[in-house]
Design an enzyme around this catalytic site. Structure first.
Site, mmCIF file in Angstrom:
data_model
loop_
_atom_site.group_PDB
_atom_site.id
_atom_site.type_symbol
_atom_site.label_atom_id
_atom_site.label_comp_id
_atom_site.label_asym_id
_atom_site.label_seq_id
_atom_site.Cartn_x
_atom_site.Cartn_y
_atom_site.Cartn_z
ATOM 1 N N HIS A 1 -4.098 26.207 -0.894
ATOM 2 C CA HIS A 1 -3.286 26.749 0.203
ATOM 3 C C HIS A 1 -2.563 28.013 -0.245
ATOM 4 C CE1 HIS A 1 -0.458 26.928 3.589
ATOM 5 N NE2 HIS A 1 0.523 26.970 2.717
ATOM 6 N N ASP B 1 4.886 19.515 7.909
ATOM 7 C CA ASP B 1 5.889 20.585 7.817
ATOM 8 C C ASP B 1 5.568 21.622 8.895
ATOM 9 O OD1 ASP B 1 7.831 22.342 6.877
ATOM 10 O OD2 ASP B 1 6.509 23.198 5.358
ATOM 11 N N THR C 1 1.543 22.358 1.406
ATOM 12 C CA THR C 1 0.269 22.093 2.084
ATOM 13 C C THR C 1 -0.833 21.831 1.073
ATOM 14 O OG1 THR C 1 1.034 23.648 3.747
ATOM 15 C CG2 THR C 1 -1.276 22.980 3.852
ATOM 16 N N LYS D 1 10.831 26.799 9.914
ATOM 17 C CA LYS D 1 10.513 25.459 9.421
ATOM 18 C C LYS D 1 11.537 24.412 9.852
ATOM 19 C CE LYS D 1 7.244 26.730 6.209
ATOM 20 N NZ LYS D 1 5.949 26.057 5.961
ATOM 21 N N ASP E 1 11.004 21.291 -0.378
ATOM 22 C CA ASP E 1 9.577 21.447 -0.141
ATOM 23 C C ASP E 1 8.975 22.288 -1.266
ATOM 24 O OD1 ASP E 1 7.328 20.865 1.277
ATOM 25 O OD2 ASP E 1 7.523 22.524 2.669
#
Lengths: 439, 439
Positions: free
Chosen positions: A146, A245, A372, A265, A139
């Protein structure tokens, strides 16, 4: 390698399909043709398919019907398997040959319409699966708005850390708990510690959040020790999806130092089932937006002129929420945010080049998340953490309810849509999941 | 579930083997019997085997010779496959049945000695592979002396963060770049930024380091959303190995905030090839050392009385270095550190329970790392970062050379050894790898 993908007849907005409902379909007109893995009605085993309108073309059946030959046939064999890993590993040329063939087959006037029609299933009677066995999942954190919004919580005057504009920040996520759209997600328990509390307690997460992300499927990949140059990185992308996520903000706040997010997560991530190809997205490529004045240029190993010219996307990204009360009252999902993939500070090619710059090996079916993707404006914030300012300013819903964070029974829906003048708009299909109460 | 594994005849130190060299073997006497995947001389495909002395028992050949029946036979079928994932998934009871049978087969006086002898290969003529397809790899940070030593660099008066004594800190690592002992590791390039430099540069790592870790192979595992209670966690361990978590300290220092280590670690990790079973390590179980006065008790979901009674190991862990000059002069590898697995602040059961406490799913063949296991004393520091105090105090080698960090051509060797009065000592076999120059 990183030259733009040429537009061709498969992109022609005038091209129509004989498949009912395909023309003008919000997601899957004949110009899209994404790949996925599904189980057809009747329960015969999972296999590859192509979304067209509200139908799925069964690639295994179409192969058996003799609808593919040559390079397209070899690609179709790979794409008809139980996972798309092998197909992803083939790279761009076979994928493009198959796209050409699929487009011809599904376009109005096709001589094989009757035989192809026998290979269609109604999508709502099929079960969709993860499109690939995910080897590793990484990720990233390339949504600069963000990162800035989150950073402001800790450092109001200096929200971005010094490395952000040099390093496409990323970290390893959990591959095993990625699930396809439609699978419920159980609220995690974890260690929660209020700032004033002496010690943490183990309890269900109280600050459950979503994150609006673009997912990137890795294609051929590289051998360990052999980096992928940024100018060749585009050839290693097999396609795109939506990624939620899910994030437990309270677990994250307590656990994340010094090694990063973990249990906050890895209890579940949700992705959309269809692999939208680089070819389908070719009309929506845009130049990477110029960096704000004063920002450093990327280091040379992350900079490719062609990638800067067309390495970004104009792709609208949307988050919607549906609560149990809204469902009961027949109120449609409420839009929480409308953002765009253009808000990536780094291109996908830069993410891949960075990831392999130390020799790390990527493989077909690896999944990357963008991080994000919030827009700069308040209507485009990709998480509740940002939207409610850490839970301080609740969102009011059309049902009269309010939300600071996600409650049990809430369903979060992500959508993506690419459109423009003179091109046929396409979408990704939904990425949706409902939250179950903690065990 | 977490009751101690009973010692039985397979542990009897008086038990001798008919296999030449097995009795008194530092690693693989008949009391050990670890599992691995190897290719025999002649190049027939990879299959499961058992290390005994300087030989490997070929499980596929032994099955074909009819040497296994019943529960042991079913376990042997799984262990004879191309990877041990299936075998790991079977859990403890079949593994124990197979151990009993293997021990009987390889003990002096066995009626089947002649048939079993025909299934042995000289280990030095076999190629060893990763024992399993690693689904996800998680690295923990439970070596409290290491965490303290590293923390002191940033916070001399308060080295451990407030969460350390509540949370078995861990993060996701890269599964794809884990390699088996003997595979060279290429020095990574990356973004390096000296504290006084204005901007980073992209260059070969200048502060390459090893980390001495215990690896844990996951057995049956759990379904998403269904945590493994700490009292049942031991049943989900398939075995143990050595793990060298190669680390690029300069890349790490620049990249790691806010999401943790990434390219500093994922260019390669090295593990030892043999899966040493919980049964083989049963004689070396010790109580979890009491926490220092003033430390909080673990939260209830991480605390199990039986696990506290025998959840730790007395297992010596060693790091050795061999430079090209030493190799040329015939100087043997030089010991850099002697530590012990008893320096884990959390037990393996606590690591598994924590990992799944939010519902995260573990699967057979997942790999966990303990984190660097340094001893409190200077002779037991598990990384050069600690040993040379961040490169300030070089280590002097018997060749007259010195090292601040690892240089090209250097080979790092990890060893583990369990021994005690009245039991047969066992080892893990080596975990070794040499560093190649950057590409």
């Amino acid at each position: 390698m990183s030259e733009a993908i040429a537009l061709d007849a498969t992109h022609d907005p005038a091209r129509r399909s004989w498949v009912p409902g395909a023309d003008g379909h919000a997601d899957f007109p004949v110009q899209n043709l994404p790949f996925g893995i599904f189980t057809p009605p009747g329960g015969d085993g999972p296999r590859g398919g192509v979304a067209i309108g509200d139908s799925i073309l069964d690639l295994r059946a179409a192969l058996a019907a003799g609808l593919f030959t040559g390079a397209a046939g070899e690609a179709a064999e790979a794409a008809a398997a139980e996972t798309l890993n092998g197909f992803m590993g083939l790279g761009a040329a076979p994928r493009r040959a198959l796209r050409q063939r699929l487009s011809a087959l599904l376009t109005a006037g096709s001589a094989e319409q009757r035989r192809a029609a026998a290979c269609l299933h109604p999508a709502d009677r099929c079960i969709l699966h993860l499109p690939a066995r995910i080897g590793d999942y990484t990720d990233f954190y390339v949504g600069i708005h963000h990162a800035t919004n989150v950073g402001k919580v800790f450092r109001p005057d200096n929200p971005l850390l010094p490395n952000y504009k040099y390093v496409p920040i990323g970290y390893h996520g959990r591959a095993s708990s990625v699930r396809v759209s439609g699978a419920d997600v159980r609220r995690p328990k974890g260690q929660l510690k209020a700032p004033e509390a002496e010690a943490p307690r183990f309890a269900p997460c109280e600050r459950l959040d979503y994150e609006l992300e673009l997912g990137i499927w890795v294609g051929p990949g590289n051998a360990l020790g052999e980096p992928i140059p940024v100018g060749e990185a585009a050839a290693h992308v097999a396609g795109y999806c939506l990624l939620n996520d899910w994030s437990a903000r309270d677990i994250q706040a307590w656990e994340y130092q010094p090694l990063g997010p973990f249990l906050a997560k890895n209890f579940g991530s949700t992705i959309s089932p269809w692999v939208v190809t680089p070819e389908a997205l070719a009309p929506f490529r845009i130049p990477q937006p110029p960096r704000p004045q004063g920002d450093p240029a990327p280091l040379p190993h992350l900079l490719d002129a062609a990638d800067q010219r067309h390495g970004a996307f104009d792709l609208a990204l949307e988050v919607l929420l549906l609560t149990p009360a809204m469902r009961e009252k027949g109120i449609p999902p409420h839009r929480l945010a409308l953002s765009n993939a253009r808000h990536m500070y780094w291109t996908v090619a830069q993410m891949l080049a960075h990831h392999t710059s130390n020799g790390c090996d990527l493989h077909p079916g690896d999944l990357l998340g963008s991080g994000t993707l919030s827009a700069p404006e308040p209507s485009g914030l990709g998480s509740l953490l940002e939207l409610t300012r850490g839970g301080r300013e609740p969102v009011i819903l059309p049902s009269g309810e309010s939300r600071r964070f996600i409650e049990d029974g809430d369903e979060v829906i992500l959508r993506a849509r690419a459109a423009g003048e003179g091109v046929a708009g396409i979408g990704f299909g939904e990425c949706r999941a409902r939250i179950l109460p903690a065990a």
